[in-house]
Scaffold this active site. Structure first.
Site, PDB file in Angstrom:
ATOM      1  N   HIS A 165     -12.023  -4.710   7.881  1.00 28.32           N
ATOM      2  CA  HIS A 165     -10.978  -4.940   8.869  1.00 28.32           C
ATOM      3  C   HIS A 165     -11.574  -4.874  10.258  1.00 28.32           C
ATOM      4  O   HIS A 165     -11.388  -5.769  11.070  1.00 28.32           O
ATOM      5  CB  HIS A 165      -9.875  -3.893   8.696  1.00 28.32           C
ATOM      6  CG  HIS A 165      -8.748  -4.012   9.676  1.00 28.32           C
ATOM      7  ND1 HIS A 165      -7.585  -3.295   9.542  1.00 28.32           N
ATOM      8  CD2 HIS A 165      -8.592  -4.735  10.804  1.00 28.32           C
ATOM      9  CE1 HIS A 165      -6.771  -3.579  10.557  1.00 28.32           C
ATOM     10  NE2 HIS A 165      -7.362  -4.452  11.331  1.00 28.32           N
TER      11      HIS A 165
ATOM     12  N   GLU B 190     -10.729  -8.976  16.346  1.00 30.67           N
ATOM     13  CA  GLU B 190     -11.361  -7.667  16.428  1.00 30.67           C
ATOM     14  C   GLU B 190     -12.259  -7.554  17.654  1.00 30.67           C
ATOM     15  O   GLU B 190     -12.378  -6.476  18.239  1.00 30.67           O
ATOM     16  CB  GLU B 190     -12.138  -7.375  15.144  1.00 30.67           C
ATOM     17  CG  GLU B 190     -11.252  -7.109  13.946  1.00 30.67           C
ATOM     18  CD  GLU B 190     -10.417  -5.855  14.110  1.00 30.67           C
ATOM     19  OE1 GLU B 190      -9.181  -5.949  13.952  1.00 30.67           O
ATOM     20  OE2 GLU B 190     -10.985  -4.794  14.423  1.00 30.67           O
TER      21      GLU B 190
ATOM     22  N   HIS C  88     -11.159  -4.602  20.041  1.00 36.51           N
ATOM     23  CA  HIS C  88     -12.016  -3.430  19.891  1.00 36.51           C
ATOM     24  C   HIS C  88     -13.455  -3.660  20.342  1.00 36.51           C
ATOM     25  O   HIS C  88     -14.061  -2.782  20.954  1.00 36.51           O
ATOM     26  CB  HIS C  88     -12.024  -2.974  18.433  1.00 36.51           C
ATOM     27  CG  HIS C  88     -10.658  -2.686  17.902  1.00 36.51           C
ATOM     28  ND1 HIS C  88      -9.967  -1.540  18.222  1.00 36.51           N
ATOM     29  CD2 HIS C  88      -9.839  -3.405  17.090  1.00 36.51           C
ATOM     30  CE1 HIS C  88      -8.784  -1.559  17.615  1.00 36.51           C
ATOM     31  NE2 HIS C  88      -8.685  -2.677  16.942  1.00 36.51           N
TER      32      HIS C  88
END
Length: 268
Positions: free
Chosen positions: A119, A161, A165
């Site tokens: 993930h 992502e 992040h």
């Protein structure tokens, strides 16, 4: 009998897609999921990526939520300023039984047989986490995405992502995705989860023991299990900032699943 079993399984898994309530407090977050909207700087970043997993947070309860160290909207952290990483591994069969999974044709195609998939690799504070930091390119280059190929279940998830992040890692997209690949290589998936064949029911402690046995340097308190209702959603494993070893992470390791009868559905 098969129909009844399918309906029972759907009743457990459909809540995985239930959207989080709108936040009354912008700091009310659980790991990768904030109840508020994503920053304006990252439009549509909260939507599921085609072919990828969506954030599957631990159920919120008074002792499972914490305040992230967040700055102004869209600049919720200083790139490179964090304490450790969380490697989040989603249980693909659970995701594939959600409405979002129906759109993930490659990941969730019959016969794909995927178990745990990457993930994300999330910069984390001891309490809270940075997100959507103002650093670097908003979109990774094709060269950078080549580093992510085969690590994430889809390119769309890799792009998301990075925006959410990777920008907070303080690294370039190419170096960040190389770190994601490196972090994933540190974790061995237990045999019972490596080639899933059918539905399984686990006690929380037995899932932890399976990962401890497969990863001798891993210790209790260095990982967390995320569920939605009684369905396995993710394993979240804490790594040092230099990605050389596992490390303790009390906030992440707090129990967020029932102690027993955790459903790990088999691949479609």
């Amino acid at each position: 009998m098969r129909l009844l079993r399918a309906l029972a399984l759907a009743a457990v898994l459909l809540p995985l897609h239930t959207p989080a309530p709108r936040a009354q407090d912008a700091d009310d977050c659980v790991l990768d999921e904030c109840a508020g909207e994503a920053p304006d700087a990252a439009p549509n970043s909260s939507a599921p990526d085609a072919g990828g997993a969506v954030p599957l947070p631990a159920p919120a309860s008074p002792d499972q939520t914490f305040t992230a160290r967040r700055g102004p909207r869209g600049a919720s952290g200083v790139a490179g300023d964090f304490d450790f990483y969380v490697l989040a591994l989603s249980w693909s069969p659970s995701f594939c039984r959600t409405p979002a999974g129906e759109r993930a044709q490659d990941q969730c195609a019959p016969g794909a047989g995927l178990g745990f998939v990457t993930h994300g690799l999330w910069p984390q504070y001891e309490r809270g986490y940075p997100q959507y930091c103002r650093f670097g390119a908003p979109t990774p280059s094709r060269i950078a995405l080549a580093q992510a190929a085969g690590v994430y279940p889809s390119e769309g998830l890799a792009r998301h992502e990075w925006r959410a992040h990777g920008v907070c890692s303080g690294k370039s997209p190419t170096d960040y995705f190389a770190d994601v690949r490196r972090a994933r290589a540190l974790v061995t998936i237990p045999p019972a989860f490596a080639s899933p064949q059918g539905d399984q029911s686990w006690a929380r402690l037995d899932i932890e023991r399976a990962f401890l046995a497969a990863n001798p340097r891993l210790r209790p308190g260095m990982m967390g299990i995320a569920c939605r209702r009684s369905a396995l959603a993710e394993m979240r494993i804490c790594l040092t900032k230099d990605l050389r070893d596992f490390r303790a992470c009390p906030e992440v390791a707090r129990p967020a699943c029932p102690p027993d009868a955790i459903l790990a559905p088999g691949p479609l």
